[in-house]
Structure formats: C-alpha cells, structure tokens
Design a protein around this motif. Structure first.
Motif, PDB file in Angstrom:
ATOM      1  N   GLY A 219      36.918 -10.167  46.378  1.00 47.17           N
ATOM      2  CA  GLY A 219      37.202 -10.653  47.738  1.00 47.17           C
ATOM      3  C   GLY A 219      36.019 -10.289  48.614  1.00 47.17           C
ATOM      4  N   ASN A 220      36.145  -9.171  49.310  1.00 45.85           N
ATOM      5  CA  ASN A 220      35.016  -8.723  50.125  1.00 45.85           C
ATOM      6  C   ASN A 220      33.803  -8.415  49.253  1.00 45.85           C
ATOM      7  OD1 ASN A 220      36.542  -8.844  52.521  1.00 45.85           O
ATOM      8  ND2 ASN A 220      37.405  -6.811  52.127  1.00 45.85           N
ATOM      9  N   VAL A 221      34.065  -7.948  48.021  1.00 47.17           N
ATOM     10  CA  VAL A 221      33.037  -7.627  47.021  1.00 47.17           C
ATOM     11  C   VAL A 221      33.564  -8.129  45.668  1.00 47.17           C
ATOM     12  CG1 VAL A 221      32.120  -5.596  48.237  1.00 47.17           C
ATOM     13  CG2 VAL A 221      34.084  -5.321  46.709  1.00 47.17           C
TER      14      VAL A 221
ATOM     15  N   ALA B 194      41.079 -15.545  54.820  1.00 46.84           N
ATOM     16  CA  ALA B 194      40.177 -15.225  53.697  1.00 46.84           C
ATOM     17  C   ALA B 194      40.906 -14.822  52.412  1.00 46.84           C
ATOM     18  CB  ALA B 194      39.218 -14.115  54.123  1.00 46.84           C
ATOM     19  N   ASN B 195      41.906 -13.943  52.486  1.00 54.20           N
ATOM     20  CA  ASN B 195      42.545 -13.483  51.252  1.00 54.20           C
ATOM     21  C   ASN B 195      43.242 -14.629  50.532  1.00 54.20           C
ATOM     22  OD1 ASN B 195      41.733 -10.842  51.632  1.00 54.20           O
ATOM     23  ND2 ASN B 195      43.634 -10.224  52.652  1.00 54.20           N
ATOM     24  N   VAL B 196      43.934 -15.465  51.276  1.00 52.81           N
ATOM     25  CA  VAL B 196      44.634 -16.594  50.657  1.00 52.81           C
ATOM     26  C   VAL B 196      43.619 -17.637  50.200  1.00 52.81           C
ATOM     27  CG1 VAL B 196      46.307 -18.448  51.032  1.00 52.81           C
ATOM     28  CG2 VAL B 196      46.762 -16.148  51.920  1.00 52.81           C
TER      29      VAL B 196
ATOM     30  N   THR C 225      43.659  -3.953  46.562  1.00 51.94           N
ATOM     31  CA  THR C 225      42.630  -3.943  47.615  1.00 51.94           C
ATOM     32  C   THR C 225      41.251  -4.373  47.124  1.00 51.94           C
ATOM     33  OG1 THR C 225      41.493  -2.431  49.147  1.00 51.94           O
ATOM     34  CG2 THR C 225      42.375  -1.439  47.170  1.00 51.94           C
ATOM     35  N   ASP C 226      40.443  -4.876  48.074  1.00 51.78           N
ATOM     36  CA  ASP C 226      39.063  -5.290  47.802  1.00 51.78           C
ATOM     37  C   ASP C 226      38.099  -4.557  48.753  1.00 51.78           C
ATOM     38  OD1 ASP C 226      40.139  -6.680  50.030  1.00 51.78           O
ATOM     39  OD2 ASP C 226      38.826  -8.412  49.735  1.00 51.78           O
ATOM     40  N   PRO C 227      38.023  -3.230  48.688  1.00 50.99           N
ATOM     41  CA  PRO C 227      37.331  -2.482  49.756  1.00 50.99           C
ATOM     42  C   PRO C 227      35.835  -2.763  49.819  1.00 50.99           C
ATOM     43  CG  PRO C 227      38.264  -0.995  48.048  1.00 50.99           C
ATOM     44  CD  PRO C 227      38.490  -2.388  47.598  1.00 50.99           C
TER      45      PRO C 227
ATOM     46  N   HIS D 257      42.712  -5.764  60.518  1.00 56.01           N
ATOM     47  CA  HIS D 257      43.457  -6.610  59.582  1.00 56.01           C
ATOM     48  C   HIS D 257      44.342  -5.777  58.639  1.00 56.01           C
ATOM     49  CE1 HIS D 257      41.655 -10.352  60.741  1.00 56.01           C
ATOM     50  NE2 HIS D 257      40.421  -9.937  60.480  1.00 56.01           N
ATOM     51  N   ASP D 258      43.720  -5.130  57.640  1.00 51.53           N
ATOM     52  CA  ASP D 258      44.510  -4.547  56.539  1.00 51.53           C
ATOM     53  C   ASP D 258      45.414  -3.398  57.005  1.00 51.53           C
ATOM     54  OD1 ASP D 258      43.369  -6.410  54.918  1.00 51.53           O
ATOM     55  OD2 ASP D 258      41.974  -5.032  53.939  1.00 51.53           O
ATOM     56  N   SER D 259      44.974  -2.631  57.982  1.00 53.74           N
ATOM     57  CA  SER D 259      45.811  -1.529  58.487  1.00 53.74           C
ATOM     58  C   SER D 259      47.099  -2.038  59.107  1.00 53.74           C
ATOM     59  CB  SER D 259      45.052  -0.718  59.536  1.00 53.74           C
ATOM     60  OG  SER D 259      44.035   0.026  58.926  1.00 53.74           O
TER      61      SER D 259
ATOM     62  N   VAL E  70      35.495  -2.719  54.478  1.00 56.14           N
ATOM     63  CA  VAL E  70      35.586  -1.743  55.560  1.00 56.14           C
ATOM     64  C   VAL E  70      37.022  -1.603  56.047  1.00 56.14           C
ATOM     65  CG1 VAL E  70      34.873  -1.222  57.937  1.00 56.14           C
ATOM     66  CG2 VAL E  70      33.178  -2.069  56.295  1.00 56.14           C
ATOM     67  N   ASP E  71      37.691  -2.724  56.353  1.00 60.20           N
ATOM     68  CA  ASP E  71      39.048  -2.583  56.900  1.00 60.20           C
ATOM     69  C   ASP E  71      40.027  -2.150  55.821  1.00 60.20           C
ATOM     70  OD1 ASP E  71      38.818  -5.263  55.853  1.00 60.20           O
ATOM     71  OD2 ASP E  71      40.691  -5.762  56.875  1.00 60.20           O
ATOM     72  N   ASP E  72      39.710  -2.439  54.547  1.00 58.71           N
ATOM     73  CA  ASP E  72      40.524  -1.905  53.446  1.00 58.71           C
ATOM     74  C   ASP E  72      40.444  -0.385  53.425  1.00 58.71           C
ATOM     75  OD1 ASP E  72      39.318  -4.631  52.625  1.00 58.71           O
ATOM     76  OD2 ASP E  72      41.007  -4.425  51.228  1.00 58.71           O
ATOM     77  N   ALA E  73      39.222   0.143  53.602  1.00 56.72           N
ATOM     78  CA  ALA E  73      39.043   1.607  53.608  1.00 56.72           C
ATOM     79  C   ALA E  73      39.880   2.231  54.721  1.00 56.72           C
ATOM     80  CB  ALA E  73      37.566   1.955  53.792  1.00 56.72           C
TER      81      ALA E  73
ATOM     82  N   PRO F 277      49.529  -5.705  48.963  1.00 62.48           N
ATOM     83  CA  PRO F 277      48.262  -6.392  48.697  1.00 62.48           C
ATOM     84  C   PRO F 277      47.517  -6.658  50.005  1.00 62.48           C
ATOM     85  CG  PRO F 277      50.178  -7.659  47.877  1.00 62.48           C
ATOM     86  CD  PRO F 277      50.678  -6.610  48.822  1.00 62.48           C
ATOM     87  N   VAL F 278      46.260  -6.236  50.054  1.00 65.61           N
ATOM     88  CA  VAL F 278      45.431  -6.496  51.240  1.00 65.61           C
ATOM     89  C   VAL F 278      44.144  -7.222  50.833  1.00 65.61           C
ATOM     90  CG1 VAL F 278      46.431  -4.632  52.638  1.00 65.61           C
ATOM     91  CG2 VAL F 278      44.456  -4.139  51.177  1.00 65.61           C
ATOM     92  N   GLY F 279      44.240  -7.955  49.741  1.00 61.84           N
ATOM     93  CA  GLY F 279      43.139  -8.785  49.260  1.00 61.84           C
ATOM     94  C   GLY F 279      43.734 -10.061  48.671  1.00 61.84           C
TER      95      GLY F 279
HETATM   96 CA    CA Z   1      41.026  -6.631  52.332  1.00 62.66          CA
END
Ligand code: CA
Ligand code: BDR
Length: 318
Positions: free
Chosen positions: A38-40, A167-169, A9-11, A242-244, A13-16, A124-126
């Motif tokens: 990713g996000n950060v 974005a992740n890809v 993960t790349d937390p 997204h990630d959920s 917001v949606d990762d959290a 994987p969500v990033g």
């Molecule tokens: Ca993510």
C-alpha cells in the motif's frame, strides 16, 4: 479484559501513529500485526512493523507478512511522495533485530480468530487483500470474529487516490468488495470521517515535547507527511488523521455518527475503488445492485476535536 485486536497495516506514517495509539491504550491488547502493500511494498511494511514494535518496546508482539499483490491485478506501486521512500518519513531506521513469523498473514488471522471465538477484532488500515484471503482460507471466521473495524472507503465523500476512490480500497477493490459483503459485523471508518479529523501544527508539536519513544518517533516521521498534505491541499495546515480514527472508534464509538448501509465496491473504469452505499434515497434508484448485500456500519460524522484530544492524551503522557 482489554479487547484483543490484530492490526493489518502498511506502515506508513499514519499507520505508525495508529499502531502506537493502540499500544498506549489499556483498553486494547494488540495480539499481532499483519502486513500488506500500500504505502510501501509488503516486504518494507513487514520490516517497518518490526521496527515500530521495537521502538514501542513490544518486540514480543508477532508480525505476519501478508500478500505482495492484490487479488486480481498487479500492485500499482507505493507512494514515497506521501510517506517517504522508507514509509517512515525518510528517517531511515536501522534494521530490526526481530523477524516475522513463518506463517502468512491470512493463516495467522485464521488461526487466531478460530482459536478464540468471539474474541478477536480485526483492524485493517491498509488494502483488504489479507482479510479477503483469510475469508477464502476459512469462511467460518465470519461467525468467529468479534468485529472488523477498517480504515478505508468513502461513502458520500470524494476519494483521495482518485476523484472517486480512497487509497486502501483503490489498491484492491476486489478484496474490499469481498470483505464489505461478507456478512460479519463490520464498521467502515472512511474519508467521510477521516477528512474531518485534523491535527494542526500546534497539535503535532506536542509529540516532540513528549518524553516517550513512541511520541518521539512520531515527531521525527510526521514532518515529511505533513509537507505532503500542505503541498496537496493548498491553504491547509497539519495532517488528516486517517488510520488512528479506526483505533479511536474501538476506544469510543460514541465519537462517531453511523448509518447502516449495504456497500458495493466499483471494480471497473475510472471509478474503480469507489465504495457505493445504498442509502435508501437518491442514489439507490437501482436497488437490485445491492440485492443480498449485508448492512455495513458506515461512519459519516465524527467529533474530530475530541478524537484528536484522545490520541494526543494517550501518546504524549510519559
Ligand atoms: Ca494505512
Ligand atoms: C489510507 O491510505 C494510506 O495512505 C493511509 O495509511 C491510510 O490507511 C488513507 O486513504
């Protein structure tokens, strides 16, 4: 027995939201978080992963720090306009009291999967760099993993990071091409479905009403993220989930409609990061390009209303 998962993960917001959704689901046993840019940047993703586990009262869950950069090129940079400078909607949480493992994300994934054949699901969500590095480190994880369920890609839908790519890809197309071509049981939960899973302002308001620290954290961080969506998609209201959606696939795959299509990832030019399916009609007039590529379970339809209800039910009860 709950299903053992590692969330990469790349937390975010949606990762959290996804991490908390998994932690509040008795069907799942989160045995570790691995972190990625990713996000950060990866260092902040690691700090955020530790912070989120503390908020959830699960500081016992190990966190392993992942790669700082994609396989082939430098990292394109974080997206503070989507997730905030801190990746958590600019709420600026205190420093965590825990620390990451003294082991890389790829090494942690390999160790866990090899130690428990057929038991571990990777989520994987990033960007997929850590997963590609784990494959490079120990290719036998292909036979030992239970399943890979990733959030990323876009088979038939347009992109979000670019007109072509998700974005992740897009953040590491070379890694995505390795992971989607590895020949293991793999499900792609991409924009084809996540752009059909919508939480409205009324849904989001339920988090603020819920008397648990996980929902309370979501209520704090989501307004920044929501403002981005409403700016970016004029006329829209609320957020895409997204990630959920990848967590929801683990809990109830019946929510989704899927197809078995081999996927290749474009690594060149303006379509860099586009996940191309060979659908068996129309666009695969050149099937040689997919020769030898294994099928991927691609989500193309979803019951978004039921998915949102499931996530809210898990996260808003006391
Ligand atoms: Ca993510
Ligand atoms: C993906 O990109 C990130 O911004 C989100 O966390 C999600 O994983 C959606 O394209």
């Amino acid at each position: 027995m709950p299903r053992k998962i590692i969330i990469d993960t790349d937390p975010g917001v949606d990762d959290a939201m996804a991490i908390f959704f998994a932690l509040r689901s008795p069907e799942l046993d989160v045995i570790g978080l691995t972190t990625i840019f990713g996000n950060v940047h990866t260092s902040l993703a690691t700090t955020n992963a530790l912070r989120l586990l503390e908020i959830a009262g699960r500081p016992d869950i190990p966190v392993a720090k992942g790669s700082d950069h994609p396989l082939a090129v430098p990292f394109g940079g974080p997206v503070p306009f989507v997730h905030g400078d801190d990746g958590q909607g600019n709420v600026h949480l205190p420093a965590p009291t825990t620390a990451p493992l003294d082991q890389s994300a790829a090494a942690f994934i390999v160790e866990q999967v090899m130690a428990a054949p057929g038991a571990i699901t990777l989520v994987p969500v990033g960007p997929l760099t850590n997963i590609a590095l784990a494959l490079r480190l120990e290719p036998r994880i292909i036979e030992r993993v239970r399943e890979v369920v990733l959030m990323g890609g876009n088979a038939l839908a347009p992109g979000n990071a670019t007109p072509a790519a998700e974005a992740n890809v897009h953040n590491d197309p070379e890694a995505a091409d390795v992971v989607l071509g590895a020949g293991w049981p793999i499900t792609m939960v991409g924009l084809d479905v996540t752009h059909k899973v919508h939480m409205s302002g009324a849904h989001l308001a339920q988090y603020a009403q819920a008397a648990n620290p996980l929902a309370q954290h979501i209520a704090r961080i989501v307004p920044f993220y929501r403002a981005y969506f409403e700016r970016c998609f004029p006329g829209s209201e609320g957020i895409y989930v997204h990630d959920s959606s990848a967590i929801a696939y683990l809990l109830d795959p019946g929510l989704f409609e899927t197809r078995q299509w081999p996927i290749r990832v474009e690594t060149q030019g303006i379509s860099r990061g586009k996940t191309w399916p060979a659908t068996g009609s129309g666009n695969d007039a050149h099937p040689a390009a997919w020769q030898g590529r294994p099928p991927v379970n691609v989500c193309i339809g979803v019951d978004g209303a039921r998915l949102v209800a499931l996530e809210l039910e898990r996260l808003t009860r006391s």
